[in-house]
Write an enzyme that holds these catalytic residues in place. Structure first.
Site, PDB file in Angstrom:
ATOM      1  N   SER A  87       0.832  -1.205   0.000  1.00 34.17           N
ATOM      2  CA  SER A  87       0.000   0.000   0.000  1.00 34.17           C
ATOM      3  C   SER A  87       0.868   1.257   0.000  1.00 34.17           C
ATOM      4  O   SER A  87       2.005   1.247   0.484  1.00 34.17           O
ATOM      5  CB  SER A  87      -0.903   0.020   1.231  1.00 34.17           C
TER       6      SER A  87
HETATM    7  N1  SAH Z   1      -0.937  -4.897   4.002  1.00 35.79           N
HETATM    8  C1  SAH Z   1      -0.164  -4.833   2.774  1.00 35.79           C
HETATM    9  C2  SAH Z   1      -1.051  -4.689   1.561  1.00 35.79           C
HETATM   10  C3  SAH Z   1      -1.156  -5.987   0.829  1.00 35.79           C
HETATM   11  S1  SAH Z   1      -2.274  -5.930  -0.548  1.00 35.79           S
HETATM   12  C4  SAH Z   1       0.850  -3.691   2.896  1.00 35.79           C
HETATM   13  O1  SAH Z   1       1.399  -3.522   3.944  1.00 35.79           O
HETATM   14  O2  SAH Z   1       1.157  -3.014   1.938  1.00 35.79           O
HETATM   15  C5  SAH Z   1      -3.655  -6.814   0.135  1.00 35.79           C
HETATM   16  C6  SAH Z   1      -3.416  -8.268   0.481  1.00 35.79           C
HETATM   17  O3  SAH Z   1      -4.706  -8.809   0.845  1.00 35.79           O
HETATM   18  C7  SAH Z   1      -2.891  -9.154  -0.636  1.00 35.79           C
HETATM   19  O4  SAH Z   1      -1.683  -9.716  -0.241  1.00 35.79           O
HETATM   20  C8  SAH Z   1      -3.975 -10.217  -0.807  1.00 35.79           C
HETATM   21  O5  SAH Z   1      -3.471 -11.514  -1.092  1.00 35.79           O
HETATM   22  C9  SAH Z   1      -4.640 -10.196   0.556  1.00 35.79           C
HETATM   23  N2  SAH Z   1      -5.983 -10.746   0.622  1.00 35.79           N
HETATM   24  C10 SAH Z   1      -7.015 -10.625  -0.273  1.00 35.79           C
HETATM   25  N3  SAH Z   1      -8.085 -11.320   0.158  1.00 35.79           N
HETATM   26  C11 SAH Z   1      -7.733 -11.902   1.343  1.00 35.79           C
HETATM   27  C12 SAH Z   1      -8.403 -12.746   2.272  1.00 35.79           C
HETATM   28  N4  SAH Z   1      -9.654 -13.191   2.080  1.00 35.79           N
HETATM   29  N5  SAH Z   1      -7.740 -13.131   3.385  1.00 35.79           N
HETATM   30  C13 SAH Z   1      -6.467 -12.730   3.611  1.00 35.79           C
HETATM   31  N6  SAH Z   1      -5.777 -11.940   2.768  1.00 35.79           N
HETATM   32  C14 SAH Z   1      -6.404 -11.525   1.648  1.00 35.79           C
END
Ligand code: SAH
Length: 253
Positions: free
Chosen positions: A102
């Site tokens: 993010s």
């Molecule tokens: N928190 C991260 C952002 C990752 S993007 C940061 O620090 O930048 C969002 C993440 O959500 C992805 O890795 C994706 O695989 C995960 N995601 C999507 N649906 C999900 C679910 N049902 N359970 C757990 N993770 C999920």
């Protein structure tokens, strides 16, 4: 490189067998040698990070504790070396498997909205979507205890590797489908989703304590939404801003 806890860490330590169903808890801080740090074009300088924090401070609604956390977590450690030079720009960047880290402003705003909505340091926070682990580390600086769940095993393991050197004993990484929340850690003061869904899955709302808040990108077009639990089955909600998050998906990979 370890980030010293602002407070004594909570004593409970989950064993691998403590998780429910396919969810397994993995303590991040393990007593292993600290791996060498990627150096990425001088990006490990505190001065570069301070510049990012000052740009964030100029934005409305940033909470001082969120900004303090942003100044303490080295974002370049969560990126592959070829992208490290961009770590302190306000960009979402690829982390593999079609997912992104993010934007710093989104992480800072999410932490700020949570802190303002709760009005006190949260005892327990659940993050949905660990990705590379960056936001989880920021949240671990502003809350007593953080659980973060990821549905893609390779990213769960990437986050574990990225986070090891930071030694955050109050952060627990879970592998599983976050649509079901994390019963092993409930109830939570806050649930923060880094992935966007049409509606909030019922488990997230059920696993909030009364007075707790959900912060999630919801609807189409996406809007970053705060929902406060007033009591069993009763909520108030407000929209913070438009959002552009990766989709929330069910099941594990
Ligand atoms: N928190 C991260 C952002 C990752 S993007 C940061 O620090 O930048 C969002 C993440 O959500 C992805 O890795 C994706 O695989 C995960 N995601 C999507 N649906 C999900 C679910 N049902 N359970 C757990 N993770 C999920």
């Amino acid at each position: 490189m370890a980030i010293p806890p602002r407070r004594a860490s909570f004593p409970a330590r989950l064993s691998d067998s403590a998780g429910a169903g396919s969810v397994r808890a993995t303590p991040v801080a393990q007593r292993q040698p600290v791996p060498p740090m990627p150096s990425g074009a001088g990006m490990d300088s505190q001065a570069v990070r301070s510049g990012m924090v000052e740009r964030l401070r100029a934005q409305p609604g940033m909470h001082p504790q969120a900004l303090d956390a942003m100044s303490r977590v080295p974002r370049h450690l969560f990126l592959e070396p070829g992208l490290a030079a961009q770590a302190y720009l306000d960009n979402a960047l690829p982390i593999g498997h079609g997912q992104t880290i993010s934007k710093p402003s989104v992480v800072a705003r999410s932490a700020s909205v949570m802190l303002q909505a709760l009005g006190a340091r949260p005892a327990k926070v659940l993050e949905i979507g660990t990705g590379c682990g960056y936001q989880a580390a920021v949240l671990a600086c502003v809350a007593d205890e953080v659980y973060s769940i990821e549905r893609i095993r390779a990213l769960h393991e990437l986050a574990r590797r990225n986070l090891r050197a930071l030694r955050l004993p109050n952060l627990r990484l879970l592998f599983g489908d976050g649509m079901a929340g994390a019963p092993v850690g409930a109830p939570f003061d806050a649930v923060i989703s880094a992935a966007a869904g049409e509606h909030a899955p019922p488990a997230w709302l059920e696993q909030l304590r009364p007075g707790g808040v959900l912060l999630a990108p919801l609807g189409q077009p996406q809007r970053l939404t705060v929902m406060r639990k007033l009591g069993a089955g009763r909520f108030e909600s407000r929209v913070v801003e438009q959002a552009h998050f990766v989709p929330l998906k069910s099941g594990t990979l």
